[in-house]
Design a protein around this motif. Structure first.
Motif, PDB file in Angstrom:
ATOM      1  N   GLU A  41      83.222  44.729  90.301  1.00 24.68           N
ATOM      2  CA  GLU A  41      82.610  43.504  90.382  1.00 24.68           C
ATOM      3  C   GLU A  41      81.975  42.985  91.646  1.00 24.68           C
ATOM      4  O   GLU A  41      81.051  42.134  91.381  1.00 24.68           O
ATOM      5  N   GLU A  42      82.304  43.539  92.819  1.00 28.10           N
ATOM      6  CA  GLU A  42      81.536  43.360  93.985  1.00 28.10           C
ATOM      7  C   GLU A  42      80.271  43.450  93.957  1.00 28.10           C
ATOM      8  O   GLU A  42      79.360  43.267  94.938  1.00 28.10           O
TER       9      GLU A  42
ATOM     10  N   PRO B  21      81.029  48.072  98.294  1.00 28.31           N
ATOM     11  CA  PRO B  21      81.619  47.396  97.220  1.00 28.31           C
ATOM     12  C   PRO B  21      83.210  47.881  97.154  1.00 28.31           C
ATOM     13  O   PRO B  21      83.408  49.199  96.719  1.00 28.31           O
TER      14      PRO B  21
ATOM     15  N   ASN C 241      75.423  46.150 104.613  1.00 26.52           N
ATOM     16  CA  ASN C 241      75.898  45.035 103.841  1.00 26.52           C
ATOM     17  C   ASN C 241      77.213  45.226 103.387  1.00 26.52           C
ATOM     18  O   ASN C 241      77.876  44.408 102.366  1.00 26.52           O
TER      19      ASN C 241
ATOM     20  N   LYS D 157      78.033  42.545  92.124  1.00 29.38           N
ATOM     21  CA  LYS D 157      77.409  41.384  91.611  1.00 29.38           C
ATOM     22  C   LYS D 157      76.833  40.514  93.009  1.00 29.38           C
ATOM     23  O   LYS D 157      75.890  39.670  92.955  1.00 29.38           O
ATOM     24  N   GLN D 158      77.582  40.918  94.184  1.00 32.10           N
ATOM     25  CA  GLN D 158      77.040  40.271  95.358  1.00 32.10           C
ATOM     26  C   GLN D 158      76.034  41.192  96.132  1.00 32.10           C
ATOM     27  O   GLN D 158      75.720  40.905  97.351  1.00 32.10           O
ATOM     28  N   HIS D 159      75.468  42.229  95.687  1.00 30.38           N
ATOM     29  CA  HIS D 159      74.739  43.348  95.875  1.00 30.38           C
ATOM     30  C   HIS D 159      73.380  43.223  95.468  1.00 30.38           C
ATOM     31  O   HIS D 159      73.196  42.798  94.521  1.00 30.38           O
ATOM     32  N   ASN D 160      72.419  43.775  96.332  1.00 24.11           N
ATOM     33  CA  ASN D 160      71.005  44.050  95.879  1.00 24.11           C
ATOM     34  C   ASN D 160      70.939  45.264  95.005  1.00 24.11           C
ATOM     35  O   ASN D 160      70.773  46.036  95.479  1.00 24.11           O
ATOM     36  N   CYS D 161      70.999  44.835  93.570  1.00 25.82           N
ATOM     37  CA  CYS D 161      70.824  46.068  92.728  1.00 25.82           C
ATOM     38  C   CYS D 161      69.596  46.290  92.216  1.00 25.82           C
ATOM     39  O   CYS D 161      69.067  45.405  91.608  1.00 25.82           O
TER      40      CYS D 161
ATOM     41  N   VAL E 138      74.423  43.295  86.540  1.00 23.65           N
ATOM     42  CA  VAL E 138      73.811  43.322  88.048  1.00 23.65           C
ATOM     43  C   VAL E 138      72.222  42.845  88.131  1.00 23.65           C
ATOM     44  O   VAL E 138      71.879  42.554  86.964  1.00 23.65           O
TER      45      VAL E 138
END
Length: 310
Positions: free
Chosen positions: A184-185, A180, A177, A187-191, A217
């Motif tokens: 801020e990145e 980061p 994936n 937010k684009q990941h599955n946290c 997140v």
């Protein structure tokens, strides 16, 4: 009849409003509790409780006896503590409440050492993530994980140790994936979120040369137990913010890596709580001293390098 034992059982029945709960707490049968209370009523020649199949209430005489019993039991405890203090060794039962994961992963490992050091102390430990009413439920000590700001409370709080938090993931997740490049990145990941953490949905990343603003997140797993979150991380499901004691061994063997290795960790803290300073009996004081020292040796304040033991 052991009058002090009967008085103690009566007090716990009143405070817990239940024969069953008092029996479970004391490790005896409900019938044994009922028999002891009945013998106490016979001793005082007065009805202390109104009992039906659905309710339990204290009579006026029972309320007066309850407060007197509390006073007597407190004075007996003070006498025992005085003797123990003069002898320099704690003794008696120590009732501890601790949150689930910290209790399983940390406290459980420390208890055998404490028991070996203080053989005259009998431990009664309950693991539970809810916040108990310490006085009503009869706990001597409560251990909980908190942020740096404590809520106003009538309880005395003693900080035991810092618990550094690290944003982390499995190498496989990052390979699939992407890594980061900035907070801020995230937010684009599955946290993956441990919901009981005070910083559950807002992760703080203090990278050198950047502002340490929290990042909001979200992801497809929220759990009230951080071990559940850790297992999802190990399975490559996403990124999480977890305490060092949960992940240090997995970092050492390379199964988990810190996502922002140069960042200073956010921190929670472990605290010991007890009702008042007067309640800091010798057994409570000795346990706090012991556990604080034990934690200083066993809670990693930084993560090991892969292949290096914590």
């Amino acid at each position: 009849m052991d009058l002090l034992s009967a008085m103690n059982l009566f007090v716990r029945v009143v405070e817990l409003e239940s024969f069953t709960r008092a029996a479970a707490e004391q490790g005896v049968s409900s019938s044994a509790v009922s028999k002891q209370v009945a013998m106490l009523e016979q001793h005082f020649k007065a009805r202390l409780l109104h009992r039906t199949t659905r309710s339990l209430s204290v009579t006026d005489i029972g309320d007066a006896v309850y407060h007197q019993c509390k006073r007597v039991l407190s004075e007996v405890s003070e006498a025992e503590n005085l003797v123990a203090g003069l002898q320099g060794e704690p003794r008696g039962q120590l009732r501890i409440s601790c949150n689930m994961t910290f209790g399983q992963q940390v406290l459980a490992k420390a208890l055998p050492d404490f028991m070996a050091r203080y053989p005259d102390v009998q431990l009664d430990v309950t693991l539970d993530d809810r916040m108990p009413d310490m006085v009503r439920e009869g706990y001597d000590l409560m251990i909980r994980i908190k942020g740096q700001q404590l809520a106003d409370s009538s309880l005395v709080a003693r900080k035991l140790c810092d618990l550094p938090m690290f944003i982390c993931a499995a190498p496989g997740y990052l390979a699939a994936n992407g890594w980061p490049a900035s907070p801020e990145e995230l937010k684009q990941h599955n946290c993956l979120v441990f919901v009981h953490a005070e910083n559950a949905h807002q992760w703080l990343v203090a990278e050198p040369g950047t502002s340490a603003d929290p990042v909001e997140v979200d992801g497809d797993l929220k759990a009230n137990n951080s071990v559940v979150v850790r297992e999802a991380v190990l399975a490559g499901r996403g990124i999480a913010n977890l305490a060092s004691f949960l992940i240090a061994d997995h970092v050492a063997c390379g199964d988990i890596v810190p996502v922002f290795p140069r960042a200073a960790p956010d921190r929670l803290s472990a605290y010991a709580f007890y009702p008042t300073r007067d309640a800091a009996t010798l057994k409570v004081a000795r346990f706090i001293e012991f556990f604080e020292s034990w934690l200083a040796e066993h809670i990693p304040q930084r993560l090991p390098e892969a292949g290096v033991e914590a």
